[in-house]
Write an enzyme that holds these catalytic residues in place. Structure first.
Site, short mmCIF file in Angstrom:
data_model
loop_
_atom_site.label_atom_id
_atom_site.label_comp_id
_atom_site.label_asym_id
_atom_site.label_seq_id
_atom_site.Cartn_x
_atom_site.Cartn_y
_atom_site.Cartn_z
N LYS A 191 0.85 -1.19 0.00
CA LYS A 191 0.00 0.00 0.00
C LYS A 191 0.88 1.24 0.00
CE LYS A 191 -1.84 2.75 2.90
NZ LYS A 191 -1.70 3.99 2.12
N GLU A 267 9.69 1.16 10.52
CA GLU A 267 10.79 2.13 10.36
C GLU A 267 10.15 3.51 10.46
OE1 GLU A 267 13.89 1.29 10.04
OE2 GLU A 267 13.55 -0.86 9.75
N CYS A 302 13.64 11.13 6.54
CA CYS A 302 13.63 10.61 7.92
C CYS A 302 14.94 10.91 8.64
CB CYS A 302 13.34 9.11 7.92
SG CYS A 302 14.45 8.17 6.87
N GLU A 401 9.47 15.94 15.12
CA GLU A 401 9.87 15.80 13.72
C GLU A 401 9.02 16.74 12.88
OE1 GLU A 401 8.88 12.17 11.57
OE2 GLU A 401 10.89 12.16 10.71
#
Ligand code: NAD
Length: 499
Positions: A191, A267, A302, A401
């Site tokens: 997906k 992750e 990331c 973040e």
């Protein structure tokens, strides 16, 4: 090869194949509900396609196809050298379609076309090729037993793998999951993010051309709750691999565990420290690298070096250099071949990042450059490279973040303080240390709680080393032979050698 100009790329757009259906059992299909969602280019806000909006019924169809393909053995039982040939052919076909895939990626998520070609396509090709090349070179083990028995330790594919991936490197993050999953003989239901579904669909078509049997690689475009959760909770999915944000990763770990205890690896996010000591070998190089490390891919990375930790003796001059470098990286139309920064992925992400810019100012940080949207007249989503100085590690802009082009500069007075600030975060994905002192480099690298640490550069590495995070940056590792462990079960077979 000669670089294409923006107008040459634009000339390719009318003939670009934009596949917009799901791929189930080797065929392009509409969603069971017939519903679609609009895929919008962040470059100019124009619609690229109406994409199949998959849901639970589509997940049922795709998992059934993946299970059927797995149980038939058509792929799982193919000798490794056979799977290797198909995956190498797949890598070659991706390379042959490199410009088409790069253009799709850039139109869909806004990154500079030069990066789409040199990073996303090149690394995707390398990822499939590397895993293909590896798979007929991994051996089982024999246990060190006595003379009367033989203990064989082997690895077997898990079965059906659900893979849920983000939008920042849509094709590459899919490749990091697909290549080891397929190489080890699994079937996959992928997906992609609803923000960037196009290259994943195209990859599945190209995989069929390469000879991957139908049902082995299925793609379900759609939203997280509608298409992602039914994959995560499905009782016939054996493994779930995810790349995305930490909150969604945690949620998936819990719902996947409560279903059939499927093997789950996530992750997730990061807030990576880039630590510069006064004895860095070349401060100008370090300053330019500090800028690229946060502004590459519009900060939507990331491992983005979003916290710059600089020794107080050089901090002011160093931040001046970073601001100068930021000035050369202003966002441009992503089809300009020399664009350093392109468009943010969409309006939601743009608003989110601008919210953090406001908060940084309110919290008392000093805005040194940027802080505004750019190119608003083009109806796209662009943000200037933004640098905050006088940041403390307690401020929200240093803790959360942001996933955008916003840098927080923090000063430190000695090595212990640098390490303490670096580790004072819920994340542990990556870090860098700049110093000419070899012992200090090793000392600091050892003390940093992160999955990757770079010395005197940023974001290095290739397929040969594992990639992943400590703490709330995730579980498991992508890349290298270690990634194969996520997609296999270990079996011990005991044979009685007694007479
Ligand atoms: P996200 O968590 O919002 O979405 C990731 C994927 O999960 C998408 O496909 C989304 O549709 C799906 N999803 C969302 N909610 C879901 C739910 N309830 N159930 C099932 N699926 C769901 O993340 P994003 O915004 O797409 O990506 C950015 C994040 O990804 C950042 O946090 C970034 O650090 C992280 N990331 C990590 C790595 C890594 O290797 N550690 C690499 C790239 C990106």
């Amino acid at each position: 090869m000669k670089q294409k100009s923006r107008s040459e790329w634009e000339h390719m757009i009318p003939n670009l194949k934009i596949s917009h259906q799901a791929i189930i059992d080797g065929r392009p299909v509409d969603s069971a509900s017939g519903e679609t969602f609009d895929c919008i280019s962040p470059i100019d806000g124009k619609k690229l396609a109406s994409v199949a909006r998959c849901g639970a019924e589509d997940v049922e169809r795709a998992v059934a196809a993946a299970r059927k393909a797995f149980e038939s053995g058509v792929w799982a039982n193919m000798p490794p050298v056979g799977r290797k040939k198909v995956l190498q052919r797949f890598a070659m076909i991706i390379a042959d379609h490199g410009e088409e895939l790069a253009l799709l990626e850039t139109l869909d998520m806004g990154k500079p076309i030069g990066d789409s070609l040199a990073v996303d396509v090149a690394a995707t090709v390398r990822c499939f090729d590397w895993n293909a090349e590896a798979i007929d070179k991994v051996y089982g083990e024999i246990a060190p037993t006595g003379q009367t028995e033989l203990g064989l330790i082997t690895r077997e594919p898990l079965g059906v793998i659900g893979a849920i991936v983000p939008w920042n490197f849509p094709m590459l993050m899919a490749a990091w999951k697909l290549a080891p999953a397929l190489a080890t003989g699994n079937s996959v239901v992928l997906k992609p993010s609803e923000k960037s579904p196009l290259t994943a669909i195209r990859l599945a078509e190209l995989a069929l051309e390469a000879g991957l049997p139908p049902g082995v690689f299925n793609v379900l475009p759609g939203f997280g709750k509608e298409a992602g959760e039914p994959i995560a909770t499905h009782m016939d999915v054996d493994g779930l691999v995810f790349t995305g944000s930490t909150p969604v990763g945690k949620h998936l770990l819990s719902i996947a565990a409560l279903s059939n205890m499927k093997r789950t690896f996530v992750e997730c996010g990061g807030k990576s420290p880039n630590i510069v000591f006064a004895d860095a070998p070349d401060l100008e190089t370090a300053a330019n690298a500090a800028a690229s490390a946060i502004f590459f891919n519009q900060g939507e990375v990331c491992t983005a070096a979003s916290r710059l930790l600089v020794h107080k003796s050089i901090k002011d001059d160093f931040v001046d250099e970073v601001v100068k470098a930021a000035g050369t990286m202003q966002p441009m139309h992503p089809l300009e071949p020399d664009a350093a920064m392109g468009a943010m992925v969409d309006d939601i992400q743009t608003e989110r990042v601008m919210g953090y810019v406001k908060r940084g100012t309110k919290e008392g940080a000093t805005l040194r450059c940027g802080g505004h949207r750019a190119k608003v007249e083009e109806n796209g989503y662009y943000i200037e490279p933004t640098v905050f100085d006088q940041v403390t590690n307690k401020m929200k802009i240093a803790r959360e973040e942001i996933f955008g082009p916003v840098l927080s500069c923090i000063s430190f007075s000695d090595e212990d303080e640098a390490v303490r600030i670096a580790n004072d975060t819920p994340y542990g994905l990556a870090a860098a240390v700049w110093t000419s002192d070899l012992s200090r480099a090793h000392r600091v690298a050892r003390k940093i709680r992160a999955g990757s640490v770079w010395v005197n550069y940023y974001d290095g590495g290739d397929m040969t080393a594992p990639f992943g995070g400590f703490k709330q940056s995730g579980t498991g590792r992508d890349k290298s032979l270690h990634a194969l462990e996520k997609y296999t079960e270990m079996k011990a077979t005991w044979i009685n050698l007694g007479s």
